[in-house]
Design a protein around this motif. Structure first.
Motif, PDB file in Angstrom:
ATOM      1  N   PRO A  36      45.184  18.225 -11.585  1.00  0.00           N
ATOM      2  CA  PRO A  36      46.587  17.896 -11.287  1.00  0.00           C
ATOM      3  C   PRO A  36      47.549  18.768 -12.083  1.00  0.00           C
ATOM      4  O   PRO A  36      48.714  18.904 -11.710  1.00  0.00           O
ATOM      5  N   TRP A  37      47.041  19.373 -13.161  1.00  0.00           N
ATOM      6  CA  TRP A  37      47.931  20.146 -14.029  1.00  0.00           C
ATOM      7  C   TRP A  37      48.460  21.404 -13.357  1.00  0.00           C
ATOM      8  O   TRP A  37      49.637  21.722 -13.451  1.00  0.00           O
ATOM      9  N   VAL A  38      47.590  22.155 -12.656  1.00  0.00           N
ATOM     10  CA  VAL A  38      48.074  23.363 -11.984  1.00  0.00           C
ATOM     11  C   VAL A  38      49.020  22.988 -10.849  1.00  0.00           C
ATOM     12  O   VAL A  38      49.978  23.713 -10.561  1.00  0.00           O
ATOM     13  N   ASN A  39      48.773  21.866 -10.195  1.00  0.00           N
ATOM     14  CA  ASN A  39      49.705  21.404  -9.167  1.00  0.00           C
ATOM     15  C   ASN A  39      51.068  21.092  -9.776  1.00  0.00           C
ATOM     16  O   ASN A  39      52.121  21.398  -9.202  1.00  0.00           O
ATOM     17  N   PHE A  40      51.051  20.480 -10.954  1.00  0.00           N
ATOM     18  CA  PHE A  40      52.291  20.155 -11.653  1.00  0.00           C
ATOM     19  C   PHE A  40      53.075  21.420 -12.000  1.00  0.00           C
ATOM     20  O   PHE A  40      54.265  21.533 -11.730  1.00  0.00           O
ATOM     21  N   GLU A  41      52.391  22.411 -12.613  1.00  0.00           N
ATOM     22  CA  GLU A  41      53.086  23.621 -13.034  1.00  0.00           C
ATOM     23  C   GLU A  41      53.649  24.395 -11.845  1.00  0.00           C
ATOM     24  O   GLU A  41      54.778  24.881 -11.880  1.00  0.00           O
ATOM     25  N   ALA A  42      52.841  24.523 -10.791  1.00  0.00           N
ATOM     26  CA  ALA A  42      53.301  25.251  -9.606  1.00  0.00           C
ATOM     27  C   ALA A  42      54.498  24.551  -8.980  1.00  0.00           C
ATOM     28  O   ALA A  42      55.484  25.183  -8.597  1.00  0.00           O
ATOM     29  N   GLY A  43      54.428  23.220  -8.876  1.00  0.00           N
ATOM     30  CA  GLY A  43      55.541  22.464  -8.326  1.00  0.00           C
ATOM     31  C   GLY A  43      56.776  22.557  -9.197  1.00  0.00           C
ATOM     32  O   GLY A  43      57.906  22.646  -8.700  1.00  0.00           O
ATOM     33  N   ALA A  44      56.585  22.572 -10.523  1.00  0.00           N
ATOM     34  CA  ALA A  44      57.714  22.669 -11.443  1.00  0.00           C
ATOM     35  C   ALA A  44      58.410  24.011 -11.309  1.00  0.00           C
ATOM     36  O   ALA A  44      59.639  24.093 -11.338  1.00  0.00           O
ATOM     37  N   VAL A  45      57.637  25.087 -11.172  1.00  0.00           N
ATOM     38  CA  VAL A  45      58.236  26.406 -10.985  1.00  0.00           C
ATOM     39  C   VAL A  45      59.036  26.435  -9.692  1.00  0.00           C
ATOM     40  O   VAL A  45      60.181  26.892  -9.643  1.00  0.00           O
ATOM     41  N   ALA A  46      58.440  25.943  -8.624  1.00  0.00           N
ATOM     42  CA  ALA A  46      59.101  25.962  -7.321  1.00  0.00           C
ATOM     43  C   ALA A  46      60.402  25.163  -7.337  1.00  0.00           C
ATOM     44  O   ALA A  46      61.356  25.496  -6.640  1.00  0.00           O
ATOM     45  N   ARG A  47      60.441  24.114  -8.153  1.00  0.00           N
ATOM     46  CA  ARG A  47      61.610  23.244  -8.196  1.00  0.00           C
ATOM     47  C   ARG A  47      62.634  23.654  -9.261  1.00  0.00           C
ATOM     48  O   ARG A  47      63.843  23.623  -9.028  1.00  0.00           O
ATOM     49  N   ALA A  48      62.142  24.071 -10.445  1.00  0.00           N
ATOM     50  CA  ALA A  48      63.017  24.204 -11.604  1.00  0.00           C
ATOM     51  C   ALA A  48      63.718  25.547 -11.711  1.00  0.00           C
ATOM     52  O   ALA A  48      64.809  25.628 -12.263  1.00  0.00           O
ATOM     53  N   VAL A  49      63.100  26.610 -11.217  1.00  0.00           N
ATOM     54  CA  VAL A  49      63.670  27.935 -11.405  1.00  0.00           C
ATOM     55  C   VAL A  49      64.969  28.075 -10.620  1.00  0.00           C
ATOM     56  O   VAL A  49      65.034  27.764  -9.445  1.00  0.00           O
TER      57      VAL A  49
ATOM     58  N   ARG B  27      62.560  29.370 -16.846  1.00  0.00           N
ATOM     59  CA  ARG B  27      63.029  30.745 -16.983  1.00  0.00           C
ATOM     60  C   ARG B  27      62.206  31.754 -16.187  1.00  0.00           C
ATOM     61  O   ARG B  27      62.637  32.882 -16.007  1.00  0.00           O
ATOM     62  N   THR B  28      61.033  31.359 -15.720  1.00  0.00           N
ATOM     63  CA  THR B  28      60.144  32.329 -15.106  1.00  0.00           C
ATOM     64  C   THR B  28      60.615  32.758 -13.728  1.00  0.00           C
ATOM     65  O   THR B  28      61.363  32.050 -13.051  1.00  0.00           O
ATOM     66  N   SER B  29      60.194  33.935 -13.315  1.00  0.00           N
ATOM     67  CA  SER B  29      60.552  34.475 -12.000  1.00  0.00           C
ATOM     68  C   SER B  29      59.418  34.364 -10.997  1.00  0.00           C
ATOM     69  O   SER B  29      59.650  34.393  -9.792  1.00  0.00           O
ATOM     70  N   TYR B  30      58.197  34.262 -11.492  1.00  0.00           N
ATOM     71  CA  TYR B  30      57.042  34.239 -10.596  1.00  0.00           C
ATOM     72  C   TYR B  30      55.926  33.485 -11.304  1.00  0.00           C
ATOM     73  O   TYR B  30      55.784  33.562 -12.525  1.00  0.00           O
ATOM     74  N   CYS B  31      55.133  32.770 -10.523  1.00  0.00           N
ATOM     75  CA  CYS B  31      54.012  32.016 -11.089  1.00  0.00           C
ATOM     76  C   CYS B  31      52.733  32.409 -10.364  1.00  0.00           C
ATOM     77  O   CYS B  31      52.658  32.340  -9.144  1.00  0.00           O
ATOM     78  N   ILE B  32      51.742  32.840 -11.127  1.00  0.00           N
ATOM     79  CA  ILE B  32      50.407  33.113 -10.592  1.00  0.00           C
ATOM     80  C   ILE B  32      49.489  31.997 -11.080  1.00  0.00           C
ATOM     81  O   ILE B  32      49.374  31.763 -12.283  1.00  0.00           O
ATOM     82  N   VAL B  33      48.884  31.287 -10.149  1.00  0.00           N
ATOM     83  CA  VAL B  33      48.010  30.166 -10.481  1.00  0.00           C
ATOM     84  C   VAL B  33      46.558  30.626 -10.369  1.00  0.00           C
ATOM     85  O   VAL B  33      46.104  30.997  -9.286  1.00  0.00           O
TER      86      VAL B  33
END
Length: 259
Positions: free
Chosen positions: A71-84, A55-61
């Motif tokens: 690996p967790w921040v890589n996962f979240e950033a990749g998930a945002v880029a793919r899932a939104v 649901r997010t519009s922007y991700c700040i890591v």
């Protein structure tokens, strides 16, 4: 407007909590989300996180010297880029590190923000342009000028070079994701590897293609399945690792009718 603030480790977590309180002071329309603060009690952690990522519009890591290895921040950033669905943006905020430190990291593909007043202003204006009702750019500049010294001082009090127990929170998260269930993507991965069979082991890249998922996200779930004992990693010097299903994984696949 939802903003996902990603973190890993104590120093990165401290920065994320500061940003959660500070961002609405400059951009009053944003709703920063930090997992440790905003997951409702009694809610399954992984369900809440995955729904928020979509649901997010922007991700700040929040990237610190210790978080950059996570690996967790890589996962979240990749998930945002793919899932939104629709425009999605990811910006690593560099705290105690420089852009050159991201060499070889999946996060290097995103536009980084250095922790300087000028670069943070660019980040805020980029977020502002995505808002349904953006505020005037001059108001963004005024808000940053009014709060920058306080933000700089708060971030400056974080010990960015203390890596002791830096993965404590992340380990707790990973344990929760393994508590008696598999994510939908994990089940897809397990089904693909089971279908391929022991004589045709799959690489993580091929698995990502088969399940139509971002490589970073896929690699995270593959690692989780290996950790749980559902997949076995085969390592050959000079080649990419390949994966086959274990007896435990096959039993789960049969029980859940994945094959």
């Amino acid at each position: 407007m939802d903003i996902f603030v990603s973190w890993a480790g104590r120093d990165s977590h401290a920065a994320a909590r500061i940003l959660r309180e500070w961002l609405p002071e400059v951009l009053p329309f944003v709703r920063p989300w930090v997992s440790s603060e905003d997951i409702r009690k009694g809610t399954r952690w992984s369900d809440e996180l995955w729904g928020r990522l979509q649901r997010t519009s922007y991700c700040i890591v929040c990237l610190t010297p210790s978080a950059i290895r996570s690996p967790w921040v890589n996962f979240e950033a990749g998930a945002v880029a793919r899932a939104v669905r629709g425009p999605s943006y990811v910006s690593p905020l560099l705290l105690g590190i420089s852009p050159t430190d991201l060499a070889g990291s999946p996060l290097a593909m995103f536009q980084c923000t250095e922790f300087t007043e000028r670069d943070v202003e660019r980040l805020l204006k980029a977020v502002n342009t995505l808002a349904t009702a953006p505020i005037p750019e001059s108001q963004v500049s005024v808000g940053l000028g009014r709060t920058w010294a306080s933000l700089r001082d708060e971030i400056g009090r974080i010990d960015l070079h203390n890596t002791e127990d830096s993965e404590e929170e992340e380990d707790a998260i990973d344990d929760d994701t393994l508590d008696g269930w598999l994510h939908e993507t994990e089940e897809k991965i397990l089904a693909c590897v089971a279908w391929s069979g022991d004589d045709r082991p799959l690489t993580a890249k091929l698995i990502a293609h088969l399940v139509n998922q971002n490589h970073v996200v896929t690699r995270h779930y593959v690692d989780q399945l290996v950790h749980r004992g559902f997949l076995h990693e085969q390592r050959i010097v000079g080649h990419h690792s390949t994966y086959v299903i274990t007896s435990e994984g096959r039993a789960y696949a049969v029980e859940e009718d994945l094959t």
